[in-house]
Scaffold this active site. Sequence first.
Site, PDB file in Angstrom:
ATOM      1  N   SER A 186      -6.961  42.150  18.328  1.00 17.58           N
ATOM      2  CA  SER A 186      -6.350  40.854  18.016  1.00 17.58           C
ATOM      3  C   SER A 186      -5.213  40.942  17.008  1.00 17.58           C
ATOM      4  O   SER A 186      -4.500  39.963  16.807  1.00 17.58           O
ATOM      5  CB  SER A 186      -7.399  39.879  17.502  1.00 17.58           C
ATOM      6  OG  SER A 186      -8.173  39.433  18.588  1.00 17.58           O
ATOM      7  N   TYR A 204      -9.401  33.163  11.950  1.00 13.65           N
ATOM      8  CA  TYR A 204     -10.259  32.288  12.772  1.00 13.65           C
ATOM      9  C   TYR A 204     -10.970  31.239  11.930  1.00 13.65           C
ATOM     10  O   TYR A 204     -10.363  30.588  11.097  1.00 13.65           O
ATOM     11  CB  TYR A 204     -11.282  33.119  13.561  1.00 13.65           C
ATOM     12  CG  TYR A 204     -10.691  34.276  14.296  1.00 13.65           C
ATOM     13  CD1 TYR A 204      -9.666  34.086  15.218  1.00 13.65           C
ATOM     14  CD2 TYR A 204     -11.129  35.571  14.072  1.00 13.65           C
ATOM     15  CE1 TYR A 204      -9.122  35.152  15.902  1.00 13.65           C
ATOM     16  CE2 TYR A 204     -10.590  36.647  14.754  1.00 13.65           C
ATOM     17  CZ  TYR A 204      -9.593  36.422  15.668  1.00 13.65           C
ATOM     18  OH  TYR A 204      -9.052  37.482  16.341  1.00 13.65           O
ATOM     19  N   TYR A 239      -3.031  40.916  28.976  1.00 18.35           N
ATOM     20  CA  TYR A 239      -3.441  40.635  27.590  1.00 18.35           C
ATOM     21  C   TYR A 239      -4.371  41.745  27.078  1.00 18.35           C
ATOM     22  O   TYR A 239      -4.253  42.199  25.931  1.00 18.35           O
ATOM     23  CB  TYR A 239      -4.126  39.265  27.544  1.00 18.35           C
ATOM     24  CG  TYR A 239      -5.008  39.057  26.332  1.00 18.35           C
ATOM     25  CD1 TYR A 239      -4.464  38.783  25.086  1.00 18.35           C
ATOM     26  CD2 TYR A 239      -6.403  39.168  26.433  1.00 18.35           C
ATOM     27  CE1 TYR A 239      -5.272  38.623  23.972  1.00 18.35           C
ATOM     28  CE2 TYR A 239      -7.216  39.008  25.328  1.00 18.35           C
ATOM     29  CZ  TYR A 239      -6.645  38.739  24.099  1.00 18.35           C
ATOM     30  OH  TYR A 239      -7.443  38.590  23.003  1.00 18.35           O
ATOM     31  N   LYS A 278      -1.939  39.856  18.333  1.00 19.03           N
ATOM     32  CA  LYS A 278      -1.610  38.456  18.634  1.00 19.03           C
ATOM     33  C   LYS A 278      -0.388  37.933  17.874  1.00 19.03           C
ATOM     34  O   LYS A 278       0.473  37.290  18.468  1.00 19.03           O
ATOM     35  CB  LYS A 278      -2.834  37.572  18.389  1.00 19.03           C
ATOM     36  CG  LYS A 278      -3.976  37.846  19.387  1.00 19.03           C
ATOM     37  CD  LYS A 278      -5.246  37.118  18.975  1.00 19.03           C
ATOM     38  CE  LYS A 278      -6.395  37.350  19.962  1.00 19.03           C
ATOM     39  NZ  LYS A 278      -7.651  36.754  19.477  1.00 19.03           N
ATOM     40  N   VAL A 334     -11.030  43.355  16.529  1.00 12.97           N
ATOM     41  CA  VAL A 334     -12.441  43.744  16.652  1.00 12.97           C
ATOM     42  C   VAL A 334     -12.697  45.253  16.654  1.00 12.97           C
ATOM     43  O   VAL A 334     -13.840  45.675  16.584  1.00 12.97           O
ATOM     44  CB  VAL A 334     -13.155  43.145  17.892  1.00 12.97           C
ATOM     45  CG1 VAL A 334     -13.504  41.695  17.700  1.00 12.97           C
ATOM     46  CG2 VAL A 334     -12.378  43.379  19.157  1.00 12.97           C
TER      47      VAL A 334
HETATM   48  N1  GLN Z   1      -9.410  42.082  23.159  1.00 16.94           N
HETATM   49  C1  GLN Z   1     -10.306  41.335  22.317  1.00 16.94           C
HETATM   50  C2  GLN Z   1     -10.778  40.083  23.054  1.00 16.94           C
HETATM   51  O1  GLN Z   1     -10.000  39.442  23.660  1.00 16.94           O
HETATM   52  C3  GLN Z   1      -9.654  40.989  21.023  1.00 16.94           C
HETATM   53  C4  GLN Z   1     -10.542  40.152  20.125  1.00 16.94           C
HETATM   54  C5  GLN Z   1     -10.354  40.395  18.669  1.00 16.94           C
HETATM   55  O2  GLN Z   1      -9.860  41.429  18.247  1.00 16.94           O
HETATM   56  N2  GLN Z   1     -10.818  39.464  17.876  1.00 16.94           N
HETATM   57  O3  GLN Z   1     -11.922  39.728  23.034  1.00 16.94           O
END
Ligand code: GLN
Length: 419
Positions: free
Chosen positions: A64, A243, A191, A67, A261
């Site tokens: 993430s 978040y 993605y 993003k 993550v």
């Molecule tokens: N690729 C992961 C997902 O879409 C990324 C989530 C994250 O890093 N919080 O679930």
Amino acid sequence: MRTPIPDYLTEIQDSLRDDDQGAVADYIPALAEADPDLFAIALTTVAGRTYTAGDCDVEFSIQSMSKPFAYAAALTDRGEEFVGGRVGVEPSGEAFNELSLESDSHRPKNPMINAGAITTHQLLVGSGAKPAERVERALDLFSALAGRRLAIDEAVRDSELETADRNLAIAHMLRNYGILEDDPHEVVAGYTAQCSIRVSVRDIAVMAATLASGGIQPVTGEQVLDRATARKTLSVMASAGMYDAAGSWFNDVGIPAKSGVAGGLLGALPGQVGIGSFSPRLDAHGNSVRGIEVFRRLSTDMGLHLMDTESFGSHALRDIRVDADTTYLSLQGIIDFNGAEVVLHRLDEAPPETPTVIVDASRVERFSDVGRRMVIEGMRRLSLDGITVGLADPEERLPDPGLGDGTMPFIVPAQRTES
Ligand code: GLN
């Protein structure tokens, strides 16, 4: 002398090494295999110097943390209005993978949660772009930000795609509301590839430092993002990057940040530093447990909270001196809004009584854009009051000193005008 900064980072790391709270992400099978004890910290200044501690060359998937950079790419490719019509900038207060959209517009609330990030990925390049072109766009931009060619971890990507039902559900919902144009499977595949780009903490610290320095990659010197895009990206990181923990994060740490993550965490403090940490055990929000503590320590010990300031007032007006028929205004330091206000206030409160006023910018470090405009407006108004205005600026710190009415201040030759 050896700089103590790496020792300081190592000391932070040593103090947190035994903290084994949290657990590695296991909803992506390949991430469950990560060594949970890996631990690294990197800090890159806007001058382009990087300091590291621990496993700083180990690579892991960006997840993430991709993003904000994909959002910056979408803003660049499609413009703010187009992007803003499809993804908002409000904190969601929900988990990263929540199946939620704004009730009236059906837009995802922000580009940091998965719904917003899947939408953002679809916005890359342009309408009708091939899925591979969008992935390539992300890879090219992330590589320019990192200053080296990055690659996709195909094993991580494929592993996530096998268990991507939740992101597919989000994508189908987005398509149902007309937010996604393309096939949801293709968008989620793209993605997921974007999330699988491999980075080290060095990379993420440099990428974050690029946001911190107004889009200029501090090592290569390349203007990778324009300044407004860097600012918008940092803003949405500040309000939504962590978040449903974004509020308490900003309160405690005060550094715009984004977690992933795989255990990465990056943060950027405008004008100062980019920071990266890597430690795979996560808390209930999906944020790295030791990473959060690293940032907490850096924020407190190094005074990096964005809302903290030690600058009270401005010393922009160094000296005011009258000599015969001339008033000399000597400016110094950084002339931003505050600095220019001090100068304008003084001219307003005690208008010069001499027929000539010379603005001496020889001790000015730099004018911000607004500082420049305000000082020039002050000079223009003096001139409208019938005063002859001059400028002593041997280093040319005040670009384009035209007074906006076709006239220029007369230029005083290079010499200190102070007594
Ligand atoms: N690729 C992961 C997902 O879409 C990324 C989530 C994250 O890093 N919080 O679930």
